[in-house]
Design a protein around this motif. Structure first.
Motif, mmCIF file in Angstrom:
data_model
loop_
_atom_site.group_PDB
_atom_site.id
_atom_site.type_symbol
_atom_site.label_atom_id
_atom_site.label_comp_id
_atom_site.label_asym_id
_atom_site.label_seq_id
_atom_site.Cartn_x
_atom_site.Cartn_y
_atom_site.Cartn_z
ATOM 1 N N HIS A 283 4.723 13.550 5.084
ATOM 2 C CA HIS A 283 5.204 12.593 6.094
ATOM 3 C C HIS A 283 4.631 11.199 5.811
ATOM 4 N N SER A 284 5.362 10.173 6.245
ATOM 5 C CA SER A 284 4.941 8.785 5.989
ATOM 6 C C SER A 284 3.650 8.436 6.719
ATOM 7 N N LYS A 287 0.380 9.110 4.688
ATOM 8 C CA LYS A 287 0.070 8.300 3.513
ATOM 9 C C LYS A 287 -0.806 7.117 3.914
ATOM 10 N N ARG A 288 -1.810 6.789 3.082
ATOM 11 C CA ARG A 288 -2.748 5.707 3.369
ATOM 12 C C ARG A 288 -2.626 4.639 2.288
ATOM 13 N N THR A 289 -2.995 3.428 2.703
ATOM 14 C CA THR A 289 -3.017 2.326 1.744
ATOM 15 C C THR A 289 -4.345 2.311 1.009
ATOM 16 N N LYS A 290 -4.461 1.414 0.039
ATOM 17 C CA LYS A 290 -5.701 1.321 -0.725
ATOM 18 C C LYS A 290 -6.858 0.836 0.127
ATOM 19 N N ASP A 291 -6.568 -0.016 1.115
ATOM 20 C CA ASP A 291 -7.644 -0.519 1.991
ATOM 21 C C ASP A 291 -8.169 0.580 2.914
ATOM 22 N N GLN A 292 -7.318 1.499 3.267
ATOM 23 C CA GLN A 292 -7.728 2.557 4.188
ATOM 24 C C GLN A 292 -8.505 3.680 3.493
ATOM 25 N N THR A 293 -8.354 3.808 2.188
ATOM 26 C CA THR A 293 -9.053 4.878 1.455
ATOM 27 C C THR A 293 -10.504 4.489 1.268
ATOM 28 N N SER A 294 -11.411 5.448 1.457
ATOM 29 C CA SER A 294 -12.851 5.199 1.322
ATOM 30 C C SER A 294 -13.305 5.484 -0.097
#
Length: 304
Positions: A283-284, A287-294
């Motif tokens: 599901h959309s 999905k996370r953006t690069k800023d949201q990934t730790s």
């Protein structure tokens, strides 16, 4: 040189004749056969086994030989005919009450009777020391003297009551002629066993080949139908079979083909709700953006 001082040499000192043949002591030979293992040359101790030629062995020595046949042994010829544990039989022996053996401390001041045997015949009471002929039964392993078998003629073992045949009798430490007869009997028995085994394998192969051919004929039409359906994109090129059985078989085939060939995504299913679709990672919202990934962090950090 020589003959000084009036010495007179005798004839045996001047003329050297042929050497006398050394004679083996009969008592020592019997003791070596009936009290010591034919392979390891150690004293016989229970469990004692015998081969099809009537030789006596310690069971542990035979097991060591079978585990490592490459090891060098002084009497390897005595066990060359033993292929496995099935070629030997554990003997059911009767102890001699008069034999003291290692129970007394022999200091050399007592007379030790080497003719006293460790075992006796349970029927007649003769000692198993080589002076009397002894046999054992391959069916049960019981040991008797030849005199007992001749005096009490029966087809049942005197000790355990198990029936036996004349072919089951094997002479222990027999003469050269008796050993040759036992060797011929052993070779005939093994040849018969080989022929029986070969016949069984041939029969098994003959039974397996027609069954395999039947299975191939049964599976052939199904395979052809499946291949043709796959080639035609899931649509069967054969006409529909009349009757309920034909309809059920065709429906099953189409279901299998559709399940194997096509895979639908859950997000593309219109009948499913958005709440149900959000449970999956496709599901959309998942999905996370690069800023949201730790960044990557170890599970067990150590601070010094």
């Amino acid at each position: 040189m020589g003959c000084d001082g009036g010495t007179i040499p005798k004839r045996h000192e001047l003329v050297k004749g042929p050497k006398k043949v050394e004679k083996v002591d009969r008592n020592a030979e019997l003791a070596a056969k009936w009290k010591y293992c034919a392979l390891s040359q150690e004293k016989l101790r229970r469990p004692i086994v015998s081969c099809e030629l009537g030789r006596l062995y310690n069971k542990d020595a035979i097991i060591e030989y079978l585990l490592d046949k490459t090891a060098e042994r002084p009497n390897a010829e005595a066990v060359a005919h033993i292929r496995g544990i099935k070629d030997i039989k554990e003997l059911n022996l009767t102890d001699n009450p008069e034999w003291e053996g290692e129970r007394r401390n022999t200091k050399g001041d007592r007379y030790e009777d080497i003719h006293c045997g460790m075992f006796i015949c349970p029927v007649v009471g003769l000692e198993m020391n080589g002076k009397h002929r002894f046999c054992y039964l391959q069916s049960c392993g019981c040991v008797f003297s030849d005199r007992a078998l001749k005096e009490v003629k029966t087809e049942i073992c005197h000790k355990c009551g198990e029936p036996f045949k004349d072919e089951d009798l094997i002479v222990l430490n027999g003469t050269k002629e008796e050993v040759d007869k036992l060797k011929e009997r052993m070779e005939e028995k093994r040849a018969k066993a080989k022929t029986k085994k070969s016949k069984k394998t041939k029969a098994a192969e003959a039974v397996s080949t027609p069954s395999e051919s039947k299975e191939d004929t049964k599976s052939a039409p199904g395979d052809v139908a499946g291949r043709s359906a796959l080639e035609n994109g899931g649509e069967s090129s054969q006409p529909a079979v009349a009757g309920p059985s034909g309809a059920s078989s065709s429906s099953k085939g189409t279901k299998l083909l559709t399940s194997t060939t096509t895979k639908r995504s859950i997000q593309k299913m219109e009948e499913k709700s958005e709440a149900f679709k959000s449970l999956f990672t496709t599901h959309s919202s998942a999905k996370r953006t690069k800023d949201q990934t730790s960044n990557w962090v170890t599970h067990t950090p150590y601070h010094f």
